[in-house]
Design a protein around this motif. Structure first.
Motif, mmCIF file in Angstrom:
data_model
loop_
_atom_site.group_PDB
_atom_site.id
_atom_site.type_symbol
_atom_site.label_atom_id
_atom_site.label_comp_id
_atom_site.label_asym_id
_atom_site.label_seq_id
_atom_site.Cartn_x
_atom_site.Cartn_y
_atom_site.Cartn_z
ATOM 1 N N SER A 32 0.850 -1.182 0.000
ATOM 2 C CA SER A 32 0.000 0.000 0.000
ATOM 3 C C SER A 32 0.895 1.244 0.000
ATOM 4 C CB SER A 32 -0.924 -0.026 1.211
ATOM 5 O OG SER A 32 -0.303 0.533 2.305
ATOM 6 N N ASN A 33 0.475 2.252 -0.747
ATOM 7 C CA ASN A 33 1.215 3.501 -0.899
ATOM 8 C C ASN A 33 2.374 3.448 -1.906
ATOM 9 O OD1 ASN A 33 0.517 5.994 0.166
ATOM 10 N ND2 ASN A 33 2.484 6.144 1.235
ATOM 11 N N VAL A 34 2.514 2.318 -2.584
ATOM 12 C CA VAL A 34 3.617 2.193 -3.549
ATOM 13 C C VAL A 34 3.388 3.106 -4.771
ATOM 14 C CG1 VAL A 34 2.648 0.236 -4.865
ATOM 15 C CG2 VAL A 34 5.126 0.489 -4.675
ATOM 16 N N GLY A 35 2.122 3.519 -4.951
ATOM 17 C CA GLY A 35 1.794 4.353 -6.113
ATOM 18 C C GLY A 35 0.992 3.588 -7.164
ATOM 19 N N LYS A 36 0.306 2.560 -6.715
ATOM 20 C CA LYS A 36 -0.418 1.691 -7.650
ATOM 21 C C LYS A 36 -1.574 2.434 -8.336
ATOM 22 C CE LYS A 36 -2.247 -1.909 -5.712
ATOM 23 N NZ LYS A 36 -3.728 -1.857 -5.742
ATOM 24 N N SER A 37 -2.412 3.087 -7.544
ATOM 25 C CA SER A 37 -3.540 3.802 -8.153
ATOM 26 C C SER A 37 -3.037 4.888 -9.101
ATOM 27 C CB SER A 37 -4.419 4.431 -7.070
ATOM 28 O OG SER A 37 -4.930 3.436 -6.225
ATOM 29 N N SER A 38 -2.003 5.592 -8.681
ATOM 30 C CA SER A 38 -1.455 6.671 -9.518
ATOM 31 C C SER A 38 -0.921 6.125 -10.834
ATOM 32 C CB SER A 38 -0.330 7.401 -8.777
ATOM 33 O OG SER A 38 -0.779 7.849 -7.523
ATOM 34 N N LYS A 153 7.661 6.114 -8.797
ATOM 35 C CA LYS A 153 8.061 7.397 -8.199
ATOM 36 C C LYS A 153 9.509 7.816 -8.494
ATOM 37 C CE LYS A 153 4.894 6.458 -4.328
ATOM 38 N NZ LYS A 153 4.608 6.590 -2.898
ATOM 39 N N ASP A 155 10.572 10.121 -10.219
ATOM 40 C CA ASP A 155 10.743 11.587 -10.208
ATOM 41 C C ASP A 155 11.190 12.090 -8.841
ATOM 42 O OD1 ASP A 155 7.962 12.741 -8.803
ATOM 43 O OD2 ASP A 155 7.754 10.796 -9.743
ATOM 44 N N LYS A 156 11.030 11.262 -7.802
ATOM 45 C CA LYS A 156 11.434 11.672 -6.461
ATOM 46 C C LYS A 156 12.925 11.458 -6.200
ATOM 47 C CE LYS A 156 7.132 11.521 -3.928
ATOM 48 N NZ LYS A 156 6.665 11.599 -2.541
ATOM 49 N N SER A 187 7.198 6.982 -13.501
ATOM 50 C CA SER A 187 6.749 8.093 -12.662
ATOM 51 C C SER A 187 5.329 8.429 -13.085
ATOM 52 C CB SER A 187 7.653 9.311 -12.850
ATOM 53 O OG SER A 187 6.956 10.469 -12.417
ATOM 54 N N ALA A 188 4.421 8.338 -12.120
ATOM 55 C CA ALA A 188 3.028 8.683 -12.428
ATOM 56 C C ALA A 188 2.901 10.186 -12.652
ATOM 57 C CB ALA A 188 2.121 8.238 -11.286
ATOM 58 N N VAL A 189 3.811 10.945 -12.056
ATOM 59 C CA VAL A 189 3.768 12.401 -12.162
ATOM 60 C C VAL A 189 4.296 12.863 -13.525
ATOM 61 C CG1 VAL A 189 4.716 14.552 -11.211
ATOM 62 C CG2 VAL A 189 3.939 12.738 -9.670
HETATM 63 N N1 LIG Z 1 6.144 12.172 -6.812
HETATM 64 C C1 LIG Z 1 5.386 11.121 -7.042
HETATM 65 N N2 LIG Z 1 4.427 10.782 -6.163
HETATM 66 C C2 LIG Z 1 3.677 9.691 -6.416
HETATM 67 C C3 LIG Z 1 3.853 8.915 -7.576
HETATM 68 N N3 LIG Z 1 2.977 7.899 -7.540
HETATM 69 C C4 LIG Z 1 2.265 8.053 -6.413
HETATM 70 N N4 LIG Z 1 2.678 9.118 -5.712
HETATM 71 C C5 LIG Z 1 2.154 9.573 -4.420
HETATM 72 O O1 LIG Z 1 2.290 8.514 -3.470
HETATM 73 C C6 LIG Z 1 1.139 8.409 -2.647
HETATM 74 C C7 LIG Z 1 0.484 7.047 -2.780
HETATM 75 O O2 LIG Z 1 0.011 6.902 -4.105
HETATM 76 P P1 LIG Z 1 -1.209 5.936 -4.478
HETATM 77 O O3 LIG Z 1 -1.289 5.923 -5.963
HETATM 78 O O4 LIG Z 1 -2.436 6.299 -3.741
HETATM 79 O O5 LIG Z 1 -0.648 4.563 -3.907
HETATM 80 P P2 LIG Z 1 -1.378 3.155 -3.696
HETATM 81 O O6 LIG Z 1 -1.733 3.075 -2.252
HETATM 82 O O7 LIG Z 1 -0.329 2.156 -4.049
HETATM 83 O O8 LIG Z 1 -2.558 3.109 -4.623
HETATM 84 C C8 LIG Z 1 0.218 9.558 -3.065
HETATM 85 O O9 LIG Z 1 0.465 10.647 -2.223
HETATM 86 C C9 LIG Z 1 0.669 9.863 -4.489
HETATM 87 O O10 LIG Z 1 0.423 11.200 -4.868
HETATM 88 C C10 LIG Z 1 4.876 9.319 -8.513
HETATM 89 O O11 LIG Z 1 5.132 8.692 -9.555
HETATM 90 N N5 LIG Z 1 5.599 10.409 -8.185
#
Ligand SMILES: Nc1nc2c(ncn2[C@@H]2O[C@H](COP(=O)(O)OP(=O)(O)O)[C@@H](O)[C@H]2O)c(=O)[nH]1
Ligand SMILES: [Mg+2]
Length: 208
Positions: A32-38, A153, A155-156, A187-189
């Protein structure tokens, strides 16, 4: 590959409730929080598609999205496929019984889903290999389930980190593996990795 159509199909609590296995499918999985939804939203070019997966109560469900329609478009030669958002794992807050339930459901899904061409294993490019991720990939390998590694991520990362993270990750993983799976750096961003992932899916779809 162009994404011409995206449609939420359904949320399933159990593999047996999932849609028919009539087209190629790709499962997205990660802590969770890995950026999956993004990443899912970035891939399909919709800002809120995967939001549905994070609405309370849906987080432990298997969410199916139909990409590029329900039937093959002969003129455009596009193949419809399923993008599947699996529940995130590794929540600190989750109870042991919930974790065991998650593992059982995911395994049943992954092992029974005959149309599943590949699992997209998401890992945060800022973190060293996490035990739970390594264990999950070991399970995939032992079970003979194909997967690719998707770093999120990027881009971070600063320039130095960006040059080093992959080799560091590989050094750990290669203690366990003879060779690395295909790797995507995203990078989702910024949109990094989108073309590469969609091309991979397009090519892999032809195996179905
Ligand atoms: N800078 C950056 N932030 C990201 C990226 N992908 C996700 N995030 C951030 O990481 C957090 C978790 O992303 P989310 O997509 O909700 O993760 P999930 O829990 O795996 O679905 C959020 O605050 C997003 O804005 C990315 O590629 N770049
Ligand atoms: Mg999410």
């Amino acid at each position: 590959m162009e994404i011409s159509q995206v449609e939420f199909v359904k949320s399933s609590a159990h593999p047996r409730e999932c849609p028919e296995m009539d087209r190629p499918e790709y499962a997205f999985i990660g802590r969770s929080n890995v950026g999956k939804s993004s990443l899912i939203n970035m891939l399909v070019g919709r800002n809120s598609m995967a939001k549905i997966s994070s609405t309370p109560g849906k987080t432990q469900l298997i969410n199916h999205f139909a990409i590029n329609g329900l039937e093959r478009d002969k003129e455009k030669e596009t193949t419809p496929w399923y993008l599947t958002d699996l529940p995130g794992f590794g929540y600190a807050k989750i109870s042991k019984s919930e974790r065991i339930k998650w593992e059982r459901t995911s395994r049943q899904f992954l092992e029974g889903r005959k149309n599943l061409l590949c699992t997209m294993m998401l890992v945060d490019s800022r973190l060293k290999p996490q035990k739970v991720d390594l264990e999950f990939m070991a399970y995939l390998g032992e079970t003979g389930l194909p997967f690719v590694l998707v770093f999120t991520k990027v881009d971070k990362l600063n320039k130095t980190e960006r040059e080093a993270f992959q080799a560091k990750y590989e050094a750990v993983m290669l203690k366990q593996w003879h060779k690395m799976p295909p790797i995507f750096i995203t990078s989702a961003v910024k949109g990094d990795g989108r073309e590469e992932l969609l091309t991979f899916i397009e090519v892999t779809n032809q195996l179905f």
